[in-house]
Design a protein around this motif. Structure first.
Motif, PDB file in Angstrom:
ATOM      1  N   TYR A  54       1.278  13.161   3.295  1.00  0.00           N
ATOM      2  CA  TYR A  54       1.041  12.649   4.635  1.00  0.00           C
ATOM      3  C   TYR A  54       0.047  11.493   4.598  1.00  0.00           C
ATOM      4  N   LEU A  55       0.130  10.677   5.638  1.00  0.00           N
ATOM      5  CA  LEU A  55      -0.895   9.658   5.870  1.00  0.00           C
ATOM      6  C   LEU A  55      -1.255   9.721   7.349  1.00  0.00           C
ATOM      7  N   GLN A  56      -2.406  10.298   7.626  1.00  0.00           N
ATOM      8  CA  GLN A  56      -2.911  10.348   8.996  1.00  0.00           C
ATOM      9  C   GLN A  56      -3.648   9.051   9.265  1.00  0.00           C
ATOM     10  N   MET A  57      -3.205   8.327  10.286  1.00  0.00           N
ATOM     11  CA  MET A  57      -3.783   7.022  10.601  1.00  0.00           C
ATOM     12  C   MET A  57      -4.408   7.077  11.993  1.00  0.00           C
ATOM     13  N   ASN A  58      -5.710   6.919  12.045  1.00  0.00           N
ATOM     14  CA  ASN A  58      -6.441   6.930  13.306  1.00  0.00           C
ATOM     15  C   ASN A  58      -7.034   5.553  13.582  1.00  0.00           C
ATOM     16  N   SER A  59      -7.392   5.335  14.834  1.00  0.00           N
ATOM     17  CA  SER A  59      -8.023   4.072  15.232  1.00  0.00           C
ATOM     18  C   SER A  59      -7.235   2.869  14.717  1.00  0.00           C
ATOM     19  N   LEU A  60      -5.955   2.896  14.966  1.00  0.00           N
ATOM     20  CA  LEU A  60      -5.085   1.849  14.439  1.00  0.00           C
ATOM     21  C   LEU A  60      -5.420   0.487  15.043  1.00  0.00           C
ATOM     22  N   LYS A  61      -5.242  -0.534  14.213  1.00  0.00           N
ATOM     23  CA  LYS A  61      -5.522  -1.910  14.588  1.00  0.00           C
ATOM     24  C   LYS A  61      -4.255  -2.746  14.445  1.00  0.00           C
ATOM     25  N   PRO A  62      -4.159  -3.859  15.164  1.00  0.00           N
ATOM     26  CA  PRO A  62      -2.968  -4.713  15.002  1.00  0.00           C
ATOM     27  C   PRO A  62      -2.740  -5.141  13.552  1.00  0.00           C
ATOM     28  N   GLU A  63      -3.794  -5.312  12.792  1.00  0.00           N
ATOM     29  CA  GLU A  63      -3.642  -5.712  11.387  1.00  0.00           C
ATOM     30  C   GLU A  63      -3.093  -4.599  10.494  1.00  0.00           C
ATOM     31  N   ASP A  64      -2.940  -3.389  11.041  1.00  0.00           N
ATOM     32  CA  ASP A  64      -2.288  -2.307  10.298  1.00  0.00           C
ATOM     33  C   ASP A  64      -0.767  -2.394  10.405  1.00  0.00           C
ATOM     34  N   THR A  65      -0.265  -3.300  11.204  1.00  0.00           N
ATOM     35  CA  THR A  65       1.174  -3.453  11.370  1.00  0.00           C
ATOM     36  C   THR A  65       1.820  -3.830  10.044  1.00  0.00           C
ATOM     37  N   ALA A  66       2.806  -3.036   9.628  1.00  0.00           N
ATOM     38  CA  ALA A  66       3.470  -3.237   8.342  1.00  0.00           C
ATOM     39  C   ALA A  66       4.559  -2.186   8.171  1.00  0.00           C
ATOM     40  N   VAL A  67       5.356  -2.369   7.138  1.00  0.00           N
ATOM     41  CA  VAL A  67       6.230  -1.296   6.668  1.00  0.00           C
ATOM     42  C   VAL A  67       5.429  -0.488   5.659  1.00  0.00           C
ATOM     43  N   TYR A  68       5.405   0.817   5.855  1.00  0.00           N
ATOM     44  CA  TYR A  68       4.637   1.707   4.988  1.00  0.00           C
ATOM     45  C   TYR A  68       5.577   2.444   4.041  1.00  0.00           C
ATOM     46  N   TYR A  69       5.178   2.459   2.764  1.00  0.00           N
ATOM     47  CA  TYR A  69       5.975   3.073   1.715  1.00  0.00           C
ATOM     48  C   TYR A  69       5.162   4.150   0.997  1.00  0.00           C
ATOM     49  N   CYS A  70       5.818   5.251   0.650  1.00  0.00           N
ATOM     50  CA  CYS A  70       5.186   6.197  -0.254  1.00  0.00           C
ATOM     51  C   CYS A  70       5.816   6.010  -1.629  1.00  0.00           C
ATOM     52  N   ALA A  71       5.078   6.429  -2.655  1.00  0.00           N
ATOM     53  CA  ALA A  71       5.544   6.228  -4.020  1.00  0.00           C
ATOM     54  C   ALA A  71       4.883   7.234  -4.949  1.00  0.00           C
ATOM     55  N   ARG A  72       5.534   7.469  -6.075  1.00  0.00           N
ATOM     56  CA  ARG A  72       5.010   8.357  -7.097  1.00  0.00           C
ATOM     57  C   ARG A  72       4.317   7.527  -8.181  1.00  0.00           C
ATOM     58  N   ARG A  73       3.084   7.905  -8.499  1.00  0.00           N
ATOM     59  CA  ARG A  73       2.312   7.162  -9.490  1.00  0.00           C
ATOM     60  C   ARG A  73       2.507   7.734 -10.891  1.00  0.00           C
ATOM     61  N   ARG A  74       2.675   6.850 -11.875  1.00  0.00           N
ATOM     62  CA  ARG A  74       2.891   7.288 -13.250  1.00  0.00           C
ATOM     63  C   ARG A  74       1.816   6.830 -14.213  1.00  0.00           C
ATOM     64  N   THR A  75       0.929   5.906 -13.797  1.00  0.00           N
ATOM     65  CA  THR A  75      -0.149   5.457 -14.682  1.00  0.00           C
ATOM     66  C   THR A  75      -1.481   5.587 -13.954  1.00  0.00           C
ATOM     67  N   PHE A  76      -2.564   5.167 -14.619  1.00  0.00           N
ATOM     68  CA  PHE A  76      -3.890   5.481 -14.129  1.00  0.00           C
ATOM     69  C   PHE A  76      -4.418   4.553 -13.041  1.00  0.00           C
ATOM     70  N   VAL A  77      -3.857   3.365 -12.903  1.00  0.00           N
ATOM     71  CA  VAL A  77      -4.417   2.381 -11.984  1.00  0.00           C
ATOM     72  C   VAL A  77      -3.839   2.624 -10.600  1.00  0.00           C
ATOM     73  N   VAL A  78      -4.596   3.281  -9.727  1.00  0.00           N
ATOM     74  CA  VAL A  78      -4.036   3.796  -8.470  1.00  0.00           C
ATOM     75  C   VAL A  78      -3.696   2.706  -7.477  1.00  0.00           C
ATOM     76  N   HIS A  79      -4.342   1.527  -7.547  1.00  0.00           N
ATOM     77  CA  HIS A  79      -4.157   0.541  -6.503  1.00  0.00           C
ATOM     78  C   HIS A  79      -3.082  -0.495  -6.831  1.00  0.00           C
ATOM     79  N   MET A  80      -2.441  -0.379  -7.981  1.00  0.00           N
ATOM     80  CA  MET A  80      -1.436  -1.362  -8.376  1.00  0.00           C
ATOM     81  C   MET A  80      -0.032  -0.811  -8.188  1.00  0.00           C
ATOM     82  N   ALA A  81       0.822  -1.577  -7.530  1.00  0.00           N
ATOM     83  CA  ALA A  81       2.186  -1.143  -7.267  1.00  0.00           C
ATOM     84  C   ALA A  81       2.958  -0.893  -8.553  1.00  0.00           C
ATOM     85  N   THR A  82       2.616  -1.599  -9.609  1.00  0.00           N
ATOM     86  CA  THR A  82       3.319  -1.424 -10.883  1.00  0.00           C
ATOM     87  C   THR A  82       3.038  -0.076 -11.532  1.00  0.00           C
ATOM     88  N   SER A  83       2.053   0.670 -11.012  1.00  0.00           N
ATOM     89  CA  SER A  83       1.761   2.011 -11.529  1.00  0.00           C
ATOM     90  C   SER A  83       2.719   3.068 -10.988  1.00  0.00           C
TER      91      SER A  83
END
Length: 122
Positions: free
Chosen positions: A79-108
């Motif tokens: 889940y992703l609970q999103m509170n106090s939403l702002k216009p800059e949060d507007t986007a398509v949101y994706y979930c994904a399974r991580r396979r390497t250690f670098v959590v903030h990189m999409a290539t992981s």
């Protein structure tokens, strides 16, 4: 790869809340490190939050204190609970399974859902 299906997006006003869900097809979901990313029009895919198999979490600075990631292994759902939403949060949101250690990189991440649209009006 695992099949992931996101839901829960929508059109809300600034200050509102939404909870996104991502259901996985595999029974081994409890062994997955998972993450949420988002992509706004004309921009690259941006890290939002991640949760490990031990329950440790990471957040982008832009959502820290407003968003919460959680995982229910019995429901194969993250889940992703999103509170106090702002216009800059507007986007398509994706979930994904991580396979390497670098959590903030999409290539992981090796498996991605189709995305769910979140639109926040001012």
């Amino acid at each position: 790869q695992v099949q992931l299906v996101e839901s829960g997006g929508g059109l809300v006003q600034a200050g509102d809340s939404l909870r996104l869900s991502c259901v996985a097809s595999e029974r081994t979901f409890s062994t997955y490190n998972m993450g949420w990313f988002r992509q706004a029009p004309g921009k690259g895919r941006e890290f939002v939050a991640a949760i490990s198999v031990t329950g440790s979490t990471n957040y982008a600075d832009s959502v820290k204190g407003r968003f919460t990631i959680s995982k229910n292994n019995s429901k194969n759902t993250v889940y992703l609970q999103m509170n106090s939403l702002k216009p800059e949060d507007t986007a398509v949101y994706y979930c994904a399974r991580r396979r390497t250690f670098v959590v903030h990189m999409a290539t992981s991440y090796d498996s991605w859902g189709q995305g769910t649209q979140v639109t926040v009006s001012s």
